[in-house]
Design a protein around this motif. Structure first.
Motif, PDB file in Angstrom:
ATOM      1  N   THR A 159      71.888  56.451  66.144  1.00 55.49           N
ATOM      2  CA  THR A 159      70.764  56.193  67.047  1.00 55.49           C
ATOM      3  C   THR A 159      71.005  54.924  67.856  1.00 55.49           C
ATOM      4  OG1 THR A 159      69.225  57.279  65.537  1.00 55.49           O
ATOM      5  CG2 THR A 159      68.273  55.784  67.170  1.00 55.49           C
ATOM      6  N   GLU A 160      71.460  53.877  67.205  1.00 57.09           N
ATOM      7  CA  GLU A 160      71.706  52.610  67.896  1.00 57.09           C
ATOM      8  C   GLU A 160      72.799  52.761  68.947  1.00 57.09           C
ATOM      9  OE1 GLU A 160      72.357  49.520  65.036  1.00 57.09           O
ATOM     10  OE2 GLU A 160      70.448  49.904  64.026  1.00 57.09           O
ATOM     11  N   LEU A 161      73.836  53.522  68.629  1.00 56.06           N
ATOM     12  CA  LEU A 161      74.907  53.755  69.619  1.00 56.06           C
ATOM     13  C   LEU A 161      74.370  54.491  70.840  1.00 56.06           C
ATOM     14  CD1 LEU A 161      77.896  54.779  67.287  1.00 56.06           C
ATOM     15  CD2 LEU A 161      77.754  52.722  68.716  1.00 56.06           C
ATOM     16  N   ALA A 162      73.536  55.488  70.601  1.00 58.94           N
ATOM     17  CA  ALA A 162      72.948  56.245  71.718  1.00 58.94           C
ATOM     18  C   ALA A 162      72.009  55.365  72.536  1.00 58.94           C
ATOM     19  CB  ALA A 162      72.204  57.471  71.182  1.00 58.94           C
ATOM     20  N   ARG A 188      68.557  62.127  78.342  1.00 64.82           N
ATOM     21  CA  ARG A 188      69.185  61.378  77.248  1.00 64.82           C
ATOM     22  C   ARG A 188      68.202  61.127  76.099  1.00 64.82           C
ATOM     23  NH1 ARG A 188      74.061  58.568  78.127  1.00 64.82           N
ATOM     24  NH2 ARG A 188      74.929  58.829  80.213  1.00 64.82           N
ATOM     25  N   VAL A 189      66.982  60.717  76.443  1.00 61.22           N
ATOM     26  CA  VAL A 189      65.988  60.432  75.401  1.00 61.22           C
ATOM     27  C   VAL A 189      65.604  61.710  74.669  1.00 61.22           C
ATOM     28  CG1 VAL A 189      63.632  59.619  74.955  1.00 61.22           C
ATOM     29  CG2 VAL A 189      65.096  58.359  76.551  1.00 61.22           C
ATOM     30  N   LYS A 190      65.447  62.782  75.431  1.00 63.78           N
ATOM     31  CA  LYS A 190      65.092  64.068  74.814  1.00 63.78           C
ATOM     32  C   LYS A 190      66.178  64.516  73.835  1.00 63.78           C
ATOM     33  CE  LYS A 190      63.406  68.658  76.159  1.00 63.78           C
ATOM     34  NZ  LYS A 190      63.140  69.573  77.284  1.00 63.78           N
ATOM     35  N   THR A 191      67.429  64.411  74.247  1.00 71.16           N
ATOM     36  CA  THR A 191      68.556  64.773  73.375  1.00 71.16           C
ATOM     37  C   THR A 191      68.593  63.873  72.150  1.00 71.16           C
ATOM     38  OG1 THR A 191      69.851  65.554  75.269  1.00 71.16           O
ATOM     39  CG2 THR A 191      71.063  65.007  73.262  1.00 71.16           C
ATOM     40  N   LEU A 192      68.381  62.574  72.379  1.00 71.92           N
ATOM     41  CA  LEU A 192      68.400  61.627  71.263  1.00 71.92           C
ATOM     42  C   LEU A 192      67.301  61.946  70.260  1.00 71.92           C
ATOM     43  CD1 LEU A 192      69.270  59.058  69.806  1.00 71.92           C
ATOM     44  CD2 LEU A 192      67.937  57.729  71.465  1.00 71.92           C
ATOM     45  N   GLN A 193      66.077  62.221  70.740  1.00 71.48           N
ATOM     46  CA  GLN A 193      64.983  62.548  69.831  1.00 71.48           C
ATOM     47  C   GLN A 193      65.261  63.832  69.062  1.00 71.48           C
ATOM     48  OE1 GLN A 193      61.928  59.425  70.386  1.00 71.48           O
ATOM     49  NE2 GLN A 193      62.637  60.784  68.810  1.00 71.48           N
ATOM     50  N   ASP A 194      65.865  64.814  69.729  1.00 69.48           N
ATOM     51  CA  ASP A 194      66.237  66.065  69.042  1.00 69.48           C
ATOM     52  C   ASP A 194      67.233  65.774  67.917  1.00 69.48           C
ATOM     53  OD1 ASP A 194      64.609  67.518  70.690  1.00 69.48           O
ATOM     54  OD2 ASP A 194      66.214  68.322  71.956  1.00 69.48           O
ATOM     55  N   ILE A 196      67.763  62.898  66.309  1.00 68.08           N
ATOM     56  CA  ILE A 196      67.137  62.150  65.211  1.00 68.08           C
ATOM     57  C   ILE A 196      66.325  63.101  64.343  1.00 68.08           C
ATOM     58  CG2 ILE A 196      65.499  60.325  64.603  1.00 68.08           C
ATOM     59  CD1 ILE A 196      66.236  58.970  67.276  1.00 68.08           C
ATOM     60  N   ALA A 197      65.561  63.997  64.975  1.00 61.38           N
ATOM     61  CA  ALA A 197      64.752  64.963  64.225  1.00 61.38           C
ATOM     62  C   ALA A 197      65.640  65.841  63.340  1.00 61.38           C
ATOM     63  CB  ALA A 197      63.936  65.821  65.186  1.00 61.38           C
ATOM     64  N   THR A 198      66.793  66.261  63.869  1.00 66.24           N
ATOM     65  CA  THR A 198      67.725  67.090  63.095  1.00 66.24           C
ATOM     66  C   THR A 198      68.265  66.324  61.907  1.00 66.24           C
ATOM     67  OG1 THR A 198      68.358  68.336  65.073  1.00 66.24           O
ATOM     68  CG2 THR A 198      69.869  68.399  63.206  1.00 66.24           C
ATOM     69  N   LYS A 199      68.694  65.080  62.137  1.00 65.09           N
ATOM     70  CA  LYS A 199      69.245  64.251  61.056  1.00 65.09           C
ATOM     71  C   LYS A 199      68.182  63.944  59.998  1.00 65.09           C
ATOM     72  CE  LYS A 199      73.503  63.083  62.494  1.00 65.09           C
ATOM     73  NZ  LYS A 199      74.724  63.142  61.651  1.00 65.09           N
ATOM     74  N   TYR A 200      66.987  63.601  60.470  1.00 64.78           N
ATOM     75  CA  TYR A 200      65.891  63.262  59.555  1.00 64.78           C
ATOM     76  C   TYR A 200      65.525  64.477  58.699  1.00 64.78           C
ATOM     77  CZ  TYR A 200      61.559  60.835  58.141  1.00 64.78           C
ATOM     78  OH  TYR A 200      60.558  60.218  57.426  1.00 64.78           O
ATOM     79  N   ARG A 232      56.801  66.899  66.239  1.00 69.90           N
ATOM     80  CA  ARG A 232      56.766  66.690  67.691  1.00 69.90           C
ATOM     81  C   ARG A 232      58.108  66.238  68.254  1.00 69.90           C
ATOM     82  NH1 ARG A 232      52.367  63.632  66.079  1.00 69.90           N
ATOM     83  NH2 ARG A 232      53.443  61.753  66.784  1.00 69.90           N
ATOM     84  N   LYS A 233      59.086  66.075  67.354  1.00 64.13           N
ATOM     85  CA  LYS A 233      60.416  65.571  67.736  1.00 64.13           C
ATOM     86  C   LYS A 233      60.319  64.217  68.436  1.00 64.13           C
ATOM     87  CE  LYS A 233      62.993  69.887  67.885  1.00 64.13           C
ATOM     88  NZ  LYS A 233      63.965  70.711  68.623  1.00 64.13           N
ATOM     89  N   GLU A 234      59.444  63.370  67.888  1.00 61.01           N
ATOM     90  CA  GLU A 234      59.305  62.001  68.375  1.00 61.01           C
ATOM     91  C   GLU A 234      59.508  61.023  67.220  1.00 61.01           C
ATOM     92  OE1 GLU A 234      55.430  62.053  70.111  1.00 61.01           O
ATOM     93  OE2 GLU A 234      56.020  63.465  71.679  1.00 61.01           O
ATOM     94  N   ILE A 235      60.214  61.493  66.196  1.00 61.57           N
ATOM     95  CA  ILE A 235      60.411  60.682  64.997  1.00 61.57           C
ATOM     96  C   ILE A 235      61.446  59.598  65.255  1.00 61.57           C
ATOM     97  CG2 ILE A 235      62.269  62.042  63.939  1.00 61.57           C
ATOM     98  CD1 ILE A 235      59.994  61.652  61.425  1.00 61.57           C
ATOM     99  N   THR A 236      61.368  58.502  64.494  1.00 63.28           N
ATOM    100  CA  THR A 236      62.354  57.425  64.583  1.00 63.28           C
ATOM    101  C   THR A 236      63.106  57.352  63.258  1.00 63.28           C
ATOM    102  OG1 THR A 236      61.102  55.573  63.632  1.00 63.28           O
ATOM    103  CG2 THR A 236      60.590  56.184  65.930  1.00 63.28           C
TER     104      THR A 236
END
Length: 820
Positions: A159-162, A188-194, A196-200, A232-236
């Motif tokens: 996440t930090e790299l992205a 980019r943000v949409k892809t990143l949130q997707d 993170i949601a997958t990893k989480y 909502r795929k807005e997780i951190t």
């Protein structure tokens, strides 16, 4: 010892430890010495372990009594059976609290950390025993350290790299280029949130699968479904895990709800949830208030709700046990006098769907019905989840179309949110003297309203992120392409801000960080600008303002931001240069906005312009409060210019004479009194008379700050700004009248107030130090003067100011003193 006396003994023991802990904390409940508090938290953890054992003994005894009296119905057997579920709930919650307290103690790294880890390991083994797992040798600590921590570390690093690749959009790009950069950021943000949601989800699936492996085969088919920001795929990478456990409806078809088989199945999943909790707690990222320990964070009893956990990093955890939260499988199990019911989120699909009913939703104190319409599959049988999603979608659609009451409830909630998250009100929170909640100000001020538009338009099917809602409303031709783009861009900024700040702090921390010293001409939101850049954060508030206005007008077209609104946004963000740019671009605005421009001109040292615009405003009829504000800025400018204006002085005196005691005791009265004192001091040089005015104002401050309403944020902020400045003016007058000893006392009061504030204006800090040095010098206390002048010059190097002619002799005196 009787059960009742044993409960009393344990409660008194807990209260005694809580009292000891309170002695280790400041007035706000923050620990002063974590090495000491850690040992007390550990002892509290042992008390809760002891409580679970005591209740378990009672449960075992009750079961033995039932065995003796048999299955024949009787009053005694009915009483015992009714008490059993509460006993088991008490055991489970005590175990969770015990683990949370011990893990929090370990985070603080006390000297007896190995002893705590050993007792925590015993607690884990005790949980495995009570849960009657198949694999009772499971090592929670090893699993968390070797598997889960590595997965979380990987997610956070990726996440930090992205985030590093998300660059700020420059202020000076063309509109066409800006649109391209905005689209790039959205993607980019949409892809990143997707991602993170997958990893989480993968992390939570791993834990869920491991719990089933340890527990043994479930009594029925089931699945774990995520809710909230995960759905909502807005997780951190630092968000909590809101979730439910869905069971196959065959459980209901084959067994009555009151049957032993049905209850036994529920018990399996309850212990599954406790084991899941133990694993998450071992990460050491669950703050103590999240588990609502009754002696520390009991929302129902004020004197038992005082502890603030500033040392456990808030990160991946279960949703809190606070009664308005409880979005985890065990749910809301602790009854209160006003809300004597429970809500368990381990249910067959059909029964879970019943929670969409409005009455149930309202009873729980949070929007359970709304939350359950947006879920995501985590683990278990996908067919169970699909059946639930299908029924939720059908039920929600039927309610939206055929139940006006449901629709009205959505509108009512929307109205409340428009009031609570009004972007205009939220912007007022920006002030160098005060922290503000970034999640509340930036994230929720947009996402809440996109989600509401989704529900109003029956958009319920997962996935249901804000991006998805915007796309679906565009497909329905509710939004045009430009509106859709702007809203998607605002969501991207909101998500980027939250991700960057959490990753920077390495925890969930929504409070802005204020510098020790600030410059009044800097913007008021350094955290937000650092995260996404000045242009993006300005764009965010403009779009959000338009979004909320659009909803109030009940249409789907973003309104254009006019000059006046821009001025309000910029003034409240502390961007005074931009206020002036906006004013120069269009001067055809109402008087209220012109008054704000006067303020911006004063703060950017355009004193001649302040006099010109301010005097033109005073010719027109103005409300008294605006007249005072304009006169205050004019007076401050006259002082800086060293210019006399008898008309201004007379107007100020007339206003003060006309104000009632209640008027004087308000913001307008403060500014009028201070402006008059400033004029007497800085223009007319009537020091004794000025001293009298400042002393009058000081008495008003002391009287008002004692009775200030806790909800009056603006008044609280201004009083904290004005009180030390007024004391400085008193000290200055005393010094000019030759009373340096009294001046020194007043200046020491100023510095005492500085020590209580989160941040201090650096120029004012310099002036106060400079005057203190001068007073020491006049009293021939050269050593003290030397120390203060040295501090003054260090502050001046940090933020150089152009000293005016009145202050130059004092600066020379400081330099001379340093050279002696």
């Amino acid at each position: 010892m009787s059960d009742e006396s044993n409960d009393c003994y344990l409660w008194n023991k807990e209260l005694s430890l809580a009292k000891d802990l309170r002695k280790c904390c400041d007035k706000k409940g923050k620990e002063n010495d974590t090495k000491v508090s850690a040992k007390i938290l550990y002892q509290l953890g042992l008390v809760y372990k002891e409580r679970s054992e005591e209740v378990q003994w009672r449960f075992t005894f009750a079961m033995a009594v039932l065995t003796l009296i048999g299955n024949s119905p009787s009053r005694i057997s009915a009483l015992i059976r009714n008490a059993l579920p509460a006993m088991l709930t008490s055991i489970r919650f005590a175990l969770i609290r015990s683990a949370a307290l011990m893990n929090a103690a370990i985070v603080r790294k006390p000297s007896n950390v190995d002893e705590i880890k050993n007792d925590l390991d015993k607690l884990h083994r005790y949980v495995l025993k009570l849960a009657k797992v198949q694999h009772d040798q499971f090592d929670v600590d090893a699993y968390v350290n070797e598997v889960i921590r590595e997965k979380i570390k990987s997610m956070r690093e990726e996440t930090e790299l992205a985030l590093d690749k998300l660059k700020h959009i420059p202020d000076d790009v063309s509109s066409e280029r800006a649109h391209e950069l905005e689209m790039d950021k959205i993607n980019r943000v949409k892809t990143l949130q997707d991602n993170i949601a997958t990893k989480y989800t993968d992390i939570m699936k791993s834990i869920s699968d491991k719990c089933i492996e340890i527990m043994g085969k479930p009594p029925c088919r089931c699945c774990v479904a995520g809710m909230g920001s995960l759905a909502r795929k807005e997780i951190t990478p630092y968000s909590d895990f809101e979730h439910v456990i869905l069971l196959d409806d065959e459980l209901l078809q084959n067994h009555d709800e009151n049957s032993d088989q049905y209850q036994s199945a529920l018990e399996y999943f309850r212990w599954f949830s406790v084991l899941f909790h133990m694993i998450i707690l071992r990460l050491g990222e669950t703050i103590i208030p999240a588990v609502s320990v009754p002696s520390l964070n009991n929302n129902q009893i004020k004197e038992h709700n005082w502890f603030y956990d500033a040392h456990t990093p808030s990160g991946i955890s279960f949703d809190g046990m606070v009664l308005h939260a409880c979005k985890f499988p065990l749910g809301r199990q602790e009854k209160t006098k006003n809300k004597p019911w429970t809500t368990e989120l381990i249910q067959p699909v059909t029964k879970m769907v019943e929670y969409l009913d409005a009455d149930v939703d309202l009873k729980n104190g949070y929007h359970l019905g709304d939350i359950l319409t947006k879920t995501s599959f985590v683990s278990g049988f996908k067919s169970i989840y699909d059946k639930f999603s299908q029924q939720v979608g059908l039920t929600d659609q039927i309610q939206s179309l055929s139940m006006p009451r449901q629709y009205q409830l959505i509108l009512k909630q929307l109205e409340e949110d428009l009031n609570n998250f009004d972007v205009g009100k939220l912007l007022v929170q920006f002030n160098p003297m005060k922290t503000f909640n970034i999640k509340r100000v930036v994230y929720r001020s947009s996402t809440l309203f996109i989600a509401a538009l989704g529900r109003l338009n029956s958009i319920y099917k997962s996935p249901c992120s804000c991006y998805d809602i915007i796309d679906k409303l565009t497909e329905k031709q509710k939004f045009d392409s430009e509106t859709a783009h702007k809203l998607a861009y605002s969501i991207s900024i909101a998500c980027e801000v939250r991700l960057k700040i959490y990753c920077l702090k390495r925890k969930q921390d929504d409070m802005s960080q204020k510098p020790l010293h600030y410059n009044i001409t800097d913007n008021y939101l350094p955290d937000l600008v650092a995260a996404v850049g000045e242009k993006s954060i300005i764009d965010y508030f403009k779009i959000t303002w338009s979004l909320q206005t659009m909803i109030r007008r009940n249409n789907y077209k973003l309104v254009e931001i006019d000059t006046g609104t821009n001025i309000i946004i910029f003034i409240q963000m502390g961007m005074f240069e931009k206020v002036i740019e906006e004013w120069n671009h269009n001067k055809d605005v109402s008087i209220n906005y012109k008054v704000l421009v006067v303020q911006a001109l004063k703060f950017t040292s355009r004193y001649e312009a302040v006099l010109s615009l301010g005097e033109s405003l005073l010719i027109q009829p103005l409300p008294v409060n605006l007249t005072i504000l304009v006169l205050f800025h004019i007076t401050s400018s006259l002082v800086e210019l060293g210019r006399r204006d008898d008309v201004v002085c007379k107007k100020l005196k007339n206003i003060l004479d006309s104000l009632s005691p209640n008027d004087l005791n308000d913001l307008g009265g403060w500014f009028a009194q201070q402006a008059y004192g400033l004029y007497l001091l800085g223009v007319e040089n009537v020091h004794e008379k000025a001293l009298g005015e400042f002393i009058k104002l000081h008495v008003l401050f002391l009287k008002t700050t004692q009775t200030i309403d806790g909800d009056d944020t603006e008044k609280e902020i201004i009083s904290k700004q004005c009180l030390p400045r007024n004391l400085y003016y008193i000290a200055f007058c005393l010094h000019l009248n030759g009373n340096n000893k009294q001046a020194i006392k007043k200046l020491n009061e100023v510095f005492q107030i500085f020590n209580q504030l989160a941040s201090v204006e650096i120029e004012f800090d310099q002036l106060a130090n400079l005057l203190l040095g001068v007073c020491y010098y006049a009293e021939k206390l050269y050593r003290k003067a030397l120390m203060v002048f040295d501090r003054t010059l260090l502050l001046h190097k940090q933020c150089p100011y152009q000293w005016n002619e009145q202050r130059l002799p004092k600066v020379n005196m400081a330099v001379e003193c340093l050279m002696v």
